[in-house]
Design an enzyme around this catalytic site. Structure first.
Site, PDB file in Angstrom:
ATOM      1  N   ALA A  74       0.846  -1.187   0.000  1.00 35.36           N
ATOM      2  CA  ALA A  74       0.000   0.000   0.000  1.00 35.36           C
ATOM      3  C   ALA A  74       0.886   1.242   0.000  1.00 35.36           C
ATOM      4  O   ALA A  74       2.005   1.205   0.512  1.00 35.36           O
ATOM      5  CB  ALA A  74      -0.892  -0.007   1.234  1.00 35.36           C
ATOM      6  N   GLY A 118       0.702  -5.221   0.424  1.00 35.23           N
ATOM      7  CA  GLY A 118      -0.344  -5.313  -0.592  1.00 35.23           C
ATOM      8  C   GLY A 118       0.161  -5.875  -1.906  1.00 35.23           C
ATOM      9  O   GLY A 118      -0.615  -6.459  -2.677  1.00 35.23           O
ATOM     10  N   GLU A 121      -0.062  -9.466  -1.455  1.00 39.78           N
ATOM     11  CA  GLU A 121      -1.489  -9.805  -1.458  1.00 39.78           C
ATOM     12  C   GLU A 121      -2.072  -9.740  -2.865  1.00 39.78           C
ATOM     13  O   GLU A 121      -2.956 -10.529  -3.215  1.00 39.78           O
ATOM     14  CB  GLU A 121      -2.238  -8.860  -0.518  1.00 39.78           C
ATOM     15  CG  GLU A 121      -1.869  -9.102   0.942  1.00 39.78           C
ATOM     16  CD  GLU A 121      -2.456  -8.073   1.884  1.00 39.78           C
ATOM     17  OE1 GLU A 121      -2.162  -6.875   1.679  1.00 39.78           O
ATOM     18  OE2 GLU A 121      -3.197  -8.443   2.796  1.00 39.78           O
TER      19      GLU A 121
HETATM   20  N1  CO8 Z   1       4.510   3.368  -0.054  1.00 45.95           N
HETATM   21  C1  CO8 Z   1       4.934   4.556  -0.506  1.00 45.95           C
HETATM   22  N2  CO8 Z   1       6.177   4.784  -0.974  1.00 45.95           N
HETATM   23  C2  CO8 Z   1       7.024   3.750  -1.005  1.00 45.95           C
HETATM   24  C3  CO8 Z   1       6.657   2.463  -0.562  1.00 45.95           C
HETATM   25  C4  CO8 Z   1       5.335   2.291  -0.077  1.00 45.95           C
HETATM   26  N3  CO8 Z   1       4.861   1.099   0.335  1.00 45.95           N
HETATM   27  N4  CO8 Z   1       7.719   1.629  -0.703  1.00 45.95           N
HETATM   28  C5  CO8 Z   1       8.718   2.381  -1.219  1.00 45.95           C
HETATM   29  N5  CO8 Z   1       8.304   3.645  -1.395  1.00 45.95           N
HETATM   30  C6  CO8 Z   1       9.063   4.760  -1.935  1.00 45.95           C
HETATM   31  C7  CO8 Z   1      10.037   5.319  -0.906  1.00 45.95           C
HETATM   32  O1  CO8 Z   1       9.389   6.221  -0.027  1.00 45.95           O
HETATM   33  C8  CO8 Z   1      11.047   5.968  -1.793  1.00 45.95           C
HETATM   34  O2  CO8 Z   1      10.545   7.209  -2.230  1.00 45.95           O
HETATM   35  P1  CO8 Z   1      11.512   8.517  -2.243  1.00 45.95           P
HETATM   36  O3  CO8 Z   1      12.615   8.190  -3.198  1.00 45.95           O
HETATM   37  O4  CO8 Z   1      10.594   9.603  -2.711  1.00 45.95           O
HETATM   38  O5  CO8 Z   1      11.995   8.683  -0.846  1.00 45.95           O
HETATM   39  C9  CO8 Z   1      11.105   5.054  -3.005  1.00 45.95           C
HETATM   40  O6  CO8 Z   1       9.888   4.310  -2.987  1.00 45.95           O
HETATM   41  C10 CO8 Z   1      12.243   4.078  -2.963  1.00 45.95           C
HETATM   42  O7  CO8 Z   1      12.204   3.429  -1.707  1.00 45.95           O
HETATM   43  P2  CO8 Z   1      13.507   3.284  -0.780  1.00 45.95           P
HETATM   44  O8  CO8 Z   1      14.360   4.507  -0.909  1.00 45.95           O
HETATM   45  O9  CO8 Z   1      13.039   2.956   0.607  1.00 45.95           O
HETATM   46  O10 CO8 Z   1      14.223   2.065  -1.494  1.00 45.95           O
HETATM   47  P3  CO8 Z   1      15.031   0.867  -0.831  1.00 45.95           P
HETATM   48  O11 CO8 Z   1      15.544   0.048  -1.982  1.00 45.95           O
HETATM   49  O12 CO8 Z   1      15.999   1.348   0.186  1.00 45.95           O
HETATM   50  O13 CO8 Z   1      13.913   0.027  -0.037  1.00 45.95           O
HETATM   51  C11 CO8 Z   1      11.798  -1.106   0.237  1.00 45.95           C
HETATM   52  C12 CO8 Z   1      12.828  -0.544  -0.749  1.00 45.95           C
HETATM   53  C13 CO8 Z   1      12.389  -2.277   1.023  1.00 45.95           C
HETATM   54  C14 CO8 Z   1      10.589  -1.556  -0.559  1.00 45.95           C
HETATM   55  C15 CO8 Z   1      11.399  -0.008   1.247  1.00 45.95           C
HETATM   56  O14 CO8 Z   1      11.019   1.160   0.521  1.00 45.95           O
HETATM   57  C16 CO8 Z   1      10.233  -0.392   2.113  1.00 45.95           C
HETATM   58  O15 CO8 Z   1      10.412  -1.049   3.112  1.00 45.95           O
HETATM   59  N6  CO8 Z   1       9.017   0.044   1.720  1.00 45.95           N
HETATM   60  C17 CO8 Z   1       7.829  -0.182   2.524  1.00 45.95           C
HETATM   61  C18 CO8 Z   1       7.346  -1.620   2.353  1.00 45.95           C
HETATM   62  C19 CO8 Z   1       6.131  -1.845   3.223  1.00 45.95           C
HETATM   63  O16 CO8 Z   1       6.130  -1.600   4.418  1.00 45.95           O
HETATM   64  N7  CO8 Z   1       5.037  -2.341   2.620  1.00 45.95           N
HETATM   65  C20 CO8 Z   1       3.798  -2.587   3.304  1.00 45.95           C
HETATM   66  C21 CO8 Z   1       2.943  -1.363   3.229  1.00 45.95           C
HETATM   67  S1  CO8 Z   1       1.477  -1.488   4.224  1.00 45.95           S
HETATM   68  C22 CO8 Z   1       0.468  -2.486   3.273  1.00 45.95           C
HETATM   69  O17 CO8 Z   1       0.790  -2.899   2.186  1.00 45.95           O
HETATM   70  C23 CO8 Z   1      -0.868  -2.736   3.874  1.00 45.95           C
HETATM   71  C24 CO8 Z   1      -1.674  -3.633   2.940  1.00 45.95           C
HETATM   72  C25 CO8 Z   1      -3.075  -3.180   2.889  1.00 45.95           C
HETATM   73  C26 CO8 Z   1      -3.716  -3.593   1.572  1.00 45.95           C
HETATM   74  C27 CO8 Z   1      -3.255  -2.804   0.387  1.00 45.95           C
HETATM   75  C28 CO8 Z   1      -4.085  -1.596   0.143  1.00 45.95           C
HETATM   76  C29 CO8 Z   1      -3.672  -0.808  -1.067  1.00 45.95           C
END
Ligand code: CO8
Length: 267
Positions: A74, A118, A121
């Site tokens: 998400a 997500g 999922e």
């Molecule tokens: N949401 C928004 N932005 C994101 C997300 C995300 N889930 N994941 C990555 N980004 C963005 C980062 O903010 C970053 O943006 P910016 O360059 O503007 O700062 C860009 O993508 C690149 O990310 P990173 O710099 O963090 O890149 P890394 O290679 O260091 O790390 C990761 C990549 C491991 C994916 C890391 O970004 C991360 O941990 N992301 C979050 C993953 C997460 O927690 N996912 C679960 C989210 S909650 C969820 O899915 C609930 C489910 C509910 C159902 C779905 C409904 C739609």
């Protein structure tokens, strides 16, 4: 010519889609946000899936991301600051995820890179999951003090059992493609550079089969997760009987006995 596998250039289009023969390819296209699933993307994905599902000339749909991410979950920026009433009144997730369940044709997830939250999922909501060797699957919502809310706590245990599901959801451990394959989360693991070609070839192979037979199989298999065995067996038997009312089943059996390739009319 299909979209190339490397990370596409981001524009204002949260998904890119194209067709070749009876196959539709839908690519999630927010590469700068690791394909985080915001409303615009999910709205566009749902509309594309339903649009392709309604087309007689499309038999199978493939969903893919890019080399780095299928989808990182998400969109956290979109969720930040929202309260319970915002979620309730806007029907968060329900408003644009239920479309996936309405798709009657087979949907293949071709997963490279990260399928988190997500994103994992979304793959679970598809019918087949093909994973690149380097793909990783995880439900890291616990790190945000959230929980999987698009079917993760329900579909994952049905796919891989309680022990692995609890581990993934409670510890946020990610699974490699090989481990996900061993657990039953993934249908096939492919070399990274073969993921999309193999997914599309599989989709073409399946799309040549009778579309109503594919839909009947998908509907019947999904029944296995929704009710008691007796009901599922009865549903399956009725679905088989119904195949005998189809031109394609008659053609399939005739072609076999006449030692020729079948010509399905998808009726
Ligand atoms: N949401 C928004 N932005 C994101 C997300 C995300 N889930 N994941 C990555 N980004 C963005 C980062 O903010 C970053 O943006 P910016 O360059 O503007 O700062 C860009 O993508 C690149 O990310 P990173 O710099 O963090 O890149 P890394 O290679 O260091 O790390 C990761 C990549 C491991 C994916 C890391 O970004 C991360 O941990 N992301 C979050 C993953 C997460 O927690 N996912 C679960 C989210 S909650 C969820 O899915 C609930 C489910 C509910 C159902 C779905 C409904 C739609």
């Amino acid at each position: 010519m299909w979209i190339e596998q490397e990370t596409p250039v981001q524009d204002d289009t949260p998904i890119l889609s194209e067709t070749q023969g009876r196959v539709a390819l839908v690519r999630l296209n927010r590469p700068r946000q690791m394909n985080a699933l915001n409303d615009a993307l999910m709205d566009a994905l749902g509309a594309a899936l339903l649009g392709f599902d309604a087309r007689d000339d499309i038999g199978v749909i493939v969903i893919t991301g890019n080399d780095k991410a299928f989808a990182a979950g998400a969109d956290i920026a979109q969720m930040q600051g929202a309260g319970y009433m915002d979620m309730l009144h806007s029907q968060f997730i329900t408003r644009n995820w239920e479309t996936i369940r309405q798709v009657r044709k087979p949907v293949i997830a071709a997963v490279a890179g990260l399928a988190l939250g997500g994103g994992c999922e979304l793959a679970l909501a598809c019918d087949l999951v093909l994973a690149a060797q380097g793909a990783r699957f995880g439900l890291p919502e616990i790190k945000l003090a959230l929980l999987p809310g698009a079917g993760g706590t329900q579909r994952l245990p049905r796919a891989i059992g309680k022990a692995k599901t609890m581990d993934m959801c409670l510890s946020a451990r990610t699974l490699s493609a090989d481990e996900a394959d061993r657990c039953g989360l993934v249908s096939r693991v492919l070399p990274d550079d073969r993921l999309l070609p193999e997914a599309l070839a599989l989709a073409q192979q399946m799309a040549a089969y009778s579309a109503p037979a594919l839909m009947a199989i998908k509907e019947s298999v999904n029944r296995a997760f929704e009710g008691p065995l007796t009901e599922g067996i009865l549903f399956e038997r009725r679905a088989l009987y119904a195949r005998f009312a189809s031109a394609d089943a008659q053609e399939g059996m005739n072609a076999f006995l006449e030692r020729r390739a079948p010509e399905f009319s998808h009726r």
